[in-house]
Design a protein around this motif. Structure first.
Motif, PDB file in Angstrom:
ATOM      1  N   LYS A 247       0.829  -1.206   0.000  1.00  0.00           N
ATOM      2  CA  LYS A 247       0.000   0.000   0.000  1.00  0.00           C
ATOM      3  C   LYS A 247       0.862   1.253   0.000  1.00  0.00           C
ATOM      4  CE  LYS A 247      -3.721   0.065   2.621  1.00  0.00           C
ATOM      5  NZ  LYS A 247      -4.607  -0.118   3.790  1.00  0.00           N
ATOM      6  N   LEU A 248       1.966   1.234   0.738  1.00  0.00           N
ATOM      7  CA  LEU A 248       2.898   2.356   0.698  1.00  0.00           C
ATOM      8  C   LEU A 248       3.501   2.507  -0.694  1.00  0.00           C
ATOM      9  CD1 LEU A 248       4.798   2.091   4.099  1.00  0.00           C
ATOM     10  CD2 LEU A 248       3.187   3.856   3.388  1.00  0.00           C
ATOM     11  N   LEU A 249       3.830   1.386  -1.326  1.00  0.00           N
ATOM     12  CA  LEU A 249       4.359   1.445  -2.682  1.00  0.00           C
ATOM     13  C   LEU A 249       3.343   2.037  -3.650  1.00  0.00           C
ATOM     14  CD1 LEU A 249       6.310  -1.917  -3.177  1.00  0.00           C
ATOM     15  CD2 LEU A 249       7.228   0.399  -3.304  1.00  0.00           C
ATOM     16  N   ALA A 250       2.067   1.696  -3.480  1.00  0.00           N
ATOM     17  CA  ALA A 250       1.038   2.238  -4.367  1.00  0.00           C
ATOM     18  C   ALA A 250       0.952   3.750  -4.233  1.00  0.00           C
ATOM     19  CB  ALA A 250      -0.312   1.590  -4.057  1.00  0.00           C
ATOM     20  N   PHE A 251       0.920   4.253  -3.017  1.00  0.00           N
ATOM     21  CA  PHE A 251       0.882   5.701  -2.819  1.00  0.00           C
ATOM     22  C   PHE A 251       2.121   6.369  -3.413  1.00  0.00           C
ATOM     23  CE2 PHE A 251      -2.352   5.125   0.590  1.00  0.00           C
ATOM     24  CZ  PHE A 251      -3.234   6.100   0.159  1.00  0.00           C
ATOM     25  N   ALA A 252       3.287   5.786  -3.162  1.00  0.00           N
ATOM     26  CA  ALA A 252       4.531   6.415  -3.601  1.00  0.00           C
ATOM     27  C   ALA A 252       4.671   6.382  -5.118  1.00  0.00           C
ATOM     28  CB  ALA A 252       5.712   5.715  -2.935  1.00  0.00           C
ATOM     29  N   ILE A 253       4.452   5.225  -5.732  1.00  0.00           N
ATOM     30  CA  ILE A 253       4.623   5.105  -7.184  1.00  0.00           C
ATOM     31  C   ILE A 253       3.550   5.889  -7.924  1.00  0.00           C
ATOM     32  CG2 ILE A 253       4.602   3.461  -9.098  1.00  0.00           C
ATOM     33  CD1 ILE A 253       5.854   1.422  -7.233  1.00  0.00           C
ATOM     34  N   GLY A 254       2.332   5.881  -7.412  1.00  0.00           N
ATOM     35  CA  GLY A 254       1.292   6.684  -8.052  1.00  0.00           C
ATOM     36  C   GLY A 254       1.599   8.162  -8.002  1.00  0.00           C
ATOM     37  N   ALA A 255       2.193   8.612  -6.901  1.00  0.00           N
ATOM     38  CA  ALA A 255       2.528  10.029  -6.778  1.00  0.00           C
ATOM     39  C   ALA A 255       3.696  10.431  -7.655  1.00  0.00           C
ATOM     40  CB  ALA A 255       2.841  10.359  -5.322  1.00  0.00           C
ATOM     41  N   SER A 256       4.519   9.483  -8.080  1.00  0.00           N
ATOM     42  CA  SER A 256       5.719   9.826  -8.845  1.00  0.00           C
ATOM     43  C   SER A 256       5.381  10.483 -10.176  1.00  0.00           C
ATOM     44  CB  SER A 256       6.561   8.566  -9.072  1.00  0.00           C
ATOM     45  OG  SER A 256       5.854   7.623  -9.866  1.00  0.00           O
ATOM     46  N   THR A 257       4.307  10.040 -10.833  1.00  0.00           N
ATOM     47  CA  THR A 257       3.945  10.666 -12.114  1.00  0.00           C
ATOM     48  C   THR A 257       3.508  12.108 -11.923  1.00  0.00           C
ATOM     49  OG1 THR A 257       1.649   9.898 -11.951  1.00  0.00           O
ATOM     50  CG2 THR A 257       3.213   8.440 -13.028  1.00  0.00           C
ATOM     51  N   SER A 258       2.979  12.434 -10.734  1.00  0.00           N
ATOM     52  CA  SER A 258       2.606  13.816 -10.476  1.00  0.00           C
ATOM     53  C   SER A 258       3.829  14.715 -10.430  1.00  0.00           C
ATOM     54  CB  SER A 258       1.830  13.916  -9.157  1.00  0.00           C
ATOM     55  OG  SER A 258       0.627  13.203  -9.226  1.00  0.00           O
ATOM     56  N   GLY A 259       4.973  14.167  -9.985  1.00  0.00           N
ATOM     57  CA  GLY A 259       6.193  14.956  -9.998  1.00  0.00           C
ATOM     58  C   GLY A 259       6.591  15.343 -11.413  1.00  0.00           C
ATOM     59  N   VAL A 260       6.522  14.393 -12.338  1.00  0.00           N
ATOM     60  CA  VAL A 260       6.835  14.689 -13.735  1.00  0.00           C
ATOM     61  C   VAL A 260       5.839  15.693 -14.303  1.00  0.00           C
ATOM     62  CG1 VAL A 260       7.143  13.694 -16.027  1.00  0.00           C
ATOM     63  CG2 VAL A 260       7.836  12.398 -14.007  1.00  0.00           C
ATOM     64  N   ALA A 261       4.545  15.457 -14.062  1.00  0.00           N
ATOM     65  CA  ALA A 261       3.525  16.366 -14.581  1.00  0.00           C
ATOM     66  C   ALA A 261       3.676  17.767 -13.998  1.00  0.00           C
ATOM     67  CB  ALA A 261       2.131  15.814 -14.275  1.00  0.00           C
ATOM     68  N   GLY A 262       4.012  17.859 -12.707  1.00  0.00           N
ATOM     69  CA  GLY A 262       4.171  19.164 -12.083  1.00  0.00           C
ATOM     70  C   GLY A 262       5.320  19.956 -12.674  1.00  0.00           C
ATOM     71  N   VAL A 263       6.458  19.303 -12.939  1.00  0.00           N
ATOM     72  CA  VAL A 263       7.599  19.992 -13.535  1.00  0.00           C
ATOM     73  C   VAL A 263       7.266  20.482 -14.934  1.00  0.00           C
ATOM     74  CG1 VAL A 263       9.984  19.724 -14.295  1.00  0.00           C
ATOM     75  CG2 VAL A 263       9.255  18.711 -12.141  1.00  0.00           C
ATOM     76  N   VAL A 264       6.638  19.637 -15.740  1.00  0.00           N
ATOM     77  CA  VAL A 264       6.283  20.038 -17.103  1.00  0.00           C
ATOM     78  C   VAL A 264       5.274  21.177 -17.080  1.00  0.00           C
ATOM     79  CG1 VAL A 264       5.240  19.253 -19.266  1.00  0.00           C
ATOM     80  CG2 VAL A 264       6.778  17.744 -18.006  1.00  0.00           C
ATOM     81  N   TYR A 265       4.297  21.089 -16.206  1.00  0.00           N
ATOM     82  CA  TYR A 265       3.264  22.128 -16.140  1.00  0.00           C
ATOM     83  C   TYR A 265       3.849  23.468 -15.697  1.00  0.00           C
ATOM     84  CZ  TYR A 265      -1.095  24.432 -14.768  1.00  0.00           C
ATOM     85  OH  TYR A 265      -2.131  25.328 -14.644  1.00  0.00           O
ATOM     86  N   ALA A 266       4.651  23.468 -14.647  1.00  0.00           N
ATOM     87  CA  ALA A 266       5.231  24.715 -14.155  1.00  0.00           C
ATOM     88  C   ALA A 266       6.155  25.336 -15.198  1.00  0.00           C
ATOM     89  CB  ALA A 266       5.988  24.461 -12.856  1.00  0.00           C
ATOM     90  N   SER A 267       6.941  24.510 -15.888  1.00  0.00           N
ATOM     91  CA  SER A 267       7.853  25.041 -16.899  1.00  0.00           C
ATOM     92  C   SER A 267       7.096  25.598 -18.097  1.00  0.00           C
ATOM     93  CB  SER A 267       8.815  23.941 -17.349  1.00  0.00           C
ATOM     94  OG  SER A 267       9.538  23.429 -16.257  1.00  0.00           O
ATOM     95  N   LYS A 268       6.016  24.923 -18.489  1.00  0.00           N
ATOM     96  CA  LYS A 268       5.240  25.414 -19.631  1.00  0.00           C
ATOM     97  C   LYS A 268       4.513  26.706 -19.293  1.00  0.00           C
ATOM     98  CE  LYS A 268       2.881  25.485 -23.492  1.00  0.00           C
ATOM     99  NZ  LYS A 268       2.061  26.671 -23.156  1.00  0.00           N
ATOM    100  N   GLN A 269       3.921  26.799 -18.114  1.00  0.00           N
ATOM    101  CA  GLN A 269       3.187  28.002 -17.745  1.00  0.00           C
ATOM    102  C   GLN A 269       4.132  29.155 -17.420  1.00  0.00           C
ATOM    103  OE1 GLN A 269      -0.123  28.235 -17.980  1.00  0.00           O
ATOM    104  NE2 GLN A 269      -0.160  26.112 -18.684  1.00  0.00           N
ATOM    105  N   GLY A 270       5.294  28.862 -16.846  1.00  0.00           N
ATOM    106  CA  GLY A 270       6.224  29.904 -16.449  1.00  0.00           C
ATOM    107  C   GLY A 270       5.828  30.628 -15.180  1.00  0.00           C
ATOM    108  N   PHE A 271       4.690  30.255 -14.601  1.00  0.00           N
ATOM    109  CA  PHE A 271       4.193  30.913 -13.387  1.00  0.00           C
ATOM    110  C   PHE A 271       3.233  29.958 -12.698  1.00  0.00           C
ATOM    111  CE2 PHE A 271       0.697  33.141 -11.302  1.00  0.00           C
ATOM    112  CZ  PHE A 271       1.387  33.952 -10.408  1.00  0.00           C
ATOM    113  N   ILE A 272       3.328  29.858 -11.374  1.00  0.00           N
ATOM    114  CA  ILE A 272       2.387  29.056 -10.593  1.00  0.00           C
ATOM    115  C   ILE A 272       2.057  29.805  -9.312  1.00  0.00           C
ATOM    116  CG2 ILE A 272       3.152  26.814 -11.483  1.00  0.00           C
ATOM    117  CD1 ILE A 272       4.736  26.476  -8.855  1.00  0.00           C
TER     118      ILE A 272
END
Length: 475
Positions: free
Chosen positions: A336-361
């Motif tokens: 269950k800890l692995l599920a939370f951690a691995i599922g959250a990992s894609t949000s890290g990638v999405a967050g970096v791409v989103y912040a870089s594309k918008q240039g402002f958060i």
């Protein structure tokens, strides 16, 4: 004297009690047919008002008067009455027609399915055609839709793939998934020097991605650790509280995050400098689209391998019956800890791409509504199916944008809600469900015990599968 007559008689000074026969009697307006008619008429009135004239602040009842006296009200009532009449009086004929159509297409569809499974070349050709279409897609749409592909569809697909691990594979309801997305975005802003708090060293956006993923992994473990004994609604409330904690920290910790003012120095764009090759992502959305496509392909590849691994099978066992999984030796705490951690990992990638594309958060970009939307996309597309959650995100993000010219912005989510309601009634397994999910729902509709919706799936762990079930096909 009968017992019923004795019951009907009241003692002196007491009111007369109704008989059991009178209590069991169903009035005409309580019959299912007429109750459905009332529901359809009420729905027609609501739809006519939603699609009709819009109200104004000075005269709230002007729009209602116009809608009730316009021809649109009669048209909507006639349409819903026709649907009700067909359902109530022609149901047997339409069912027979549908059955005949299914029997007619079962043979060719079965042959095509067998050919698809038997010939690997056909699968590779279909995959190549799909990849080619995705590569050429930005060139076939206008600039506005290119922005939608990058800023909304691509980001939500990455988020839906991660949430599918938690909900679709491990069976844990998470209403605070956007908190990890916010952590990834603020990680990009911090390590590129965009926040009021400066990092010890500024990094390139590509180097920020591993740090953002690691931060989200740690946050996933921190969320999962105190919630291991919670299930269902209680787990959902805790995850919702986790989102609110992250959101309020981003809003109130102005010395670090900038609060509602956001990043004063902006967020750097992606850039690549290898000496012989140098490139910088600018305002054009097309390069960001291809960057998201590469990230999504890598994540999907690893997640597909993970789904059929020992970890993926353990998640499936926990989702079906956590007590039975623990009794058979599955370390439920760890997985269950692995599920939370691995599922959250894609949000890290999405967050970096989103912040870089918008240039402002800022903090207002990560409201709880986004968590609800991502959850809706996963359920709509098909829990447990990576192609399904991707299709669900793409369709439900596209729909409000497609209605932007013909529907008031305040009403667009009404149509989205109506689509979700219809989908959950007529196809609860989703657009492109996994085979396991389809089988569970078929067995549940047939009334087979242990269908997997409340217990283990027969035959999934070595137990004997049920013999011939009327009306249920083998998966």
């Amino acid at each position: 004297m009968s017992a019923e007559t004795t019951t009907d008689k009241a003692r002196p000074g007491q009111p007369r009690r109704p008989s059991a026969e009178r209590l069991r009697r169903v009035r005409w307006y309580q019959q299912p047919r007429w109750r459905r008619l009332g529901t359809m008429l009420l729905t027609a009135v609501i739809v006519a008002n939603v699609t009709g004239a819009q109200g104004v602040r000075n005269d709230l009842f002007a729009a209602l008067e116009d809608n009730f006296t316009s021809p649109g009200m009669g048209i909507w009532i006639a349409v819903f009455l026709a649907i009700w009449a067909i359902r109530e009086f022609l149901h047997e004929r339409t069912s027979a027609l549908v059955t005949w159509a299914k029997e007619g297409t079962a043979g060719p569809a079965g042959k095509a399915s067998d050919l698809w499974r038997a010939d690997r070349r056909i699968r590779w050709a279909a995959l190549a055609a799909g990849v080619g279409f995705l590569i050429l897609l930005p060139q076939m749409v206008q600039t506005y839709w290119q922005q939608v592909l990058v800023d909304q569809i691509g980001i939500y697909i990455l988020l839906a793939i991660g949430l599918n691990v938690v909900i679709g594979w491990a069976g844990m309801l998470d209403l605070g998934f956007i908190a990890f997305f916010a952590i990834g975005a603020y990680s990009a802003a911090y390590w590129t020097g965009g926040l009021p708090a400066k990092p010890p060293i500024e990094l390139n956006n590509f180097l920020v991605i591993p740090l953002a993923v690691a931060t989200c992994l740690i946050a996933g473990v921190l969320l999962g650790a105190p919630t291991l004994r919670l299930r269902g609604d209680y787990l959902a409330i805790v995850t919702l509280g986790f989102h609110e904690i992250v959101y309020l920290m981003a809003r109130n910790w102005t010395g670090f995050t900038g609060g509602t003012r956001g990043t004063p120095d902006g967020v750097d764009d992606f850039s690549l400098d290898l000496g012989f090759l140098s490139y910088e992502w600018g305002l054009d959305p097309v390069p960001y689209y291809y960057l998201q496509l590469v990230f999504a392909a890598l994540i999907i590849f690893f997640f597909l391998r993970l789904e059929h691994s020992r970890v993926g099978r353990s998640w499936t066992a926990i989702r079906e019956d956590e007590v039975a999984a623990a009794a058979t030796g599955v370390d439920t705490v760890r997985f269950k800890l692995l599920a939370f951690a691995i599922g959250a990992s894609t949000s890290g990638v999405a967050g970096v791409v989103y912040a870089s594309k918008q240039g402002f958060i800022n903090s207002e970009m990560f409201l709880v509504l986004m968590s609800v939307l991502v959850l809706s996309y996963v359920i709509f597309g098909g829990m447990g199916s990576i192609p399904g959650v991707m299709a669900g995100a793409a369709v439900l993000v596209w729909l409000p944008e497609q209605l932007r010219d013909s529907v008031d912005p305040a009403d667009r989510y009404m149509y989205l809600g109506a689509v979700l309601v219809v989908m959950m009634i007529y196809r609860p397994q989703g657009l492109l469900p996994s085979r396991r999910r389809q089988r569970e729902l078929r067995l549940a509709e047939a009334g087979v015990a242990g269908s997997g919706l409340g217990g283990s799936v027969p035959g999934a762990s070595g137990e004997a599968a049920p013999t011939a079930v009327p009306g249920v096909e083998k998966p």
